[in-house]
Design an enzyme around this catalytic site. Structure first.
Site, mmCIF file in Angstrom:
data_model
loop_
_atom_site.group_PDB
_atom_site.id
_atom_site.type_symbol
_atom_site.label_atom_id
_atom_site.label_comp_id
_atom_site.label_asym_id
_atom_site.label_seq_id
_atom_site.Cartn_x
_atom_site.Cartn_y
_atom_site.Cartn_z
ATOM 1 N N PRO A 117 0.840 -1.215 0.000
ATOM 2 C CA PRO A 117 0.000 0.000 0.000
ATOM 3 C C PRO A 117 0.870 1.258 0.000
ATOM 4 O O PRO A 117 1.795 1.380 0.797
ATOM 5 C CB PRO A 117 -0.776 -0.100 1.313
ATOM 6 C CG PRO A 117 -0.554 -1.482 1.819
ATOM 7 C CD PRO A 117 0.709 -1.978 1.227
ATOM 8 N N GLU A 118 0.575 2.151 -0.901
ATOM 9 C CA GLU A 118 1.277 3.430 -0.979
ATOM 10 C C GLU A 118 0.330 4.532 -0.505
ATOM 11 O O GLU A 118 -0.824 4.260 -0.171
ATOM 12 C CB GLU A 118 1.719 3.689 -2.428
ATOM 13 C CG GLU A 118 2.722 2.672 -2.963
ATOM 14 C CD GLU A 118 4.121 2.884 -2.375
ATOM 15 O OE1 GLU A 118 4.335 3.915 -1.688
ATOM 16 O OE2 GLU A 118 4.975 2.025 -2.594
#
Ligand SMILES: [Zn+2]
Length: 271
Positions: free
Chosen positions: A2-3
């Site tokens: 996840p960014e």
């Protein structure tokens, strides 16, 4: 992994619904990357006031303290009226008057950490070194260019380090540098003011586009089984080694920078 955009979309998916919820019980699964730092029973009775984001951390403001939540490498967060019985990878659950917040994290690099405030330990240690938020008004050309001028490392690695501007992960850094026409190996201190401005605009654009794309698929990705999907841009450059540049047709090259893959077009990103 996840960014920033995925974390922001996660926040948007639950912030309004969980605000005002009173915590009724807490269930902890296997240990995560860092300990909670408080007896979980002491969270019972507290109200989630709001959910903010700083970098890739979600901050759940409680009555007198804050819970920091990081999704690590493989975490996903869901908030629903009820969930199926917790599975082997559901390691943190907050049962509230408005629903159940559940962290699913197979690799357990994620964490939930309690802190009396974000200005005290352990929050200070986790958040203190973070750079400017790229999607806020604080991400000015002055602040960005001044930050770059102080760093001699290659621009791509300075972006990834997150201490000038936060939340620009590997994919987004590659894409933004392509849009700005900057070679990823250029030393940050050598980025001129006009090029810093191009890069600043490009960073905002790729992140905002990813958030918008995630937002538009929100219904799908907070789906019935509670799994958070990750989404990617249609990459201009990332992962396209050996393929023709979408702008000029030149063959895209890949190099390694600090253990990470970097992609660039030798023509569009000459220096
Ligand atoms: Zn090109």
């Amino acid at each position: 992994m996840p960014e920033l955009p995925e974390v922001e979309v996660t926040r948007l998916s639950l912030a309004d619904r969980i605000a005002g919820a009173r915590i009724e019980s807490v269930r902890m699964g296997k240990p995560l990357r860092w300990p909670l730092g408080i007896d979980s029973q002491r969270l019972v009775g507290q109200v989630v006031q709001r959910v903010r984001r700083r970098g890739k951390y979600l901050l759940f403001d409680l009555d007198q303290s804050v819970l920091l939540l990081h999704l690590g490498m493989s975490g996903s967060l869901s908030f629903a009226a009820s969930h199926p019985e917790a599975g082997a990878h559901d390691h943190f659950e907050l049962f509230t008057t408005r629903g159940v917040l559940r962290l699913n994290d197979p690799r357990r690099f994620g964490a939930v950490v309690h802190s009396s405030s974000e200005r005290h330990e352990p929050a200070l240690k986790l958040l203190g070194g973070l750079g400017v938020e790229p999607l806020t008004d604080e991400f000015t050309l002055e602040a960005f260019h001044a930050g770059l001028k102080r760093r001699s490392a290659p621009i791509k690695q300075v972006l990834l380090a997150g201490n000038v501007v936060v939340g620009v992960g590997n994919i987004y850094a590659s894409e933004a540098l392509f849009l700005a026409g900057i070679r990823p190996t250029l030393r940050a201190a050598k980025v001129s003011r006009p090029r810093a401005e191009k890069l600043r605009i490009a960073i905002r654009e790729v992140l905002a586009r990813a958030v918008a794309k995630g937002g538009s698929t929100l219904r799908d990705f907070s789906n019935a089984d509670g799994q958070t999907g990750y989404f990617q841009l249609e990459a201009m450059i990332y992962g396209r080694e050996g393929q023709p540049c979408r702008v000029c047709g030149t063959t895209i090259r890949a190099i390694r920078q600090g253990q990470r893959a970097t992609f660039f077009c030798p023509h569009c990103q000459k220096s």
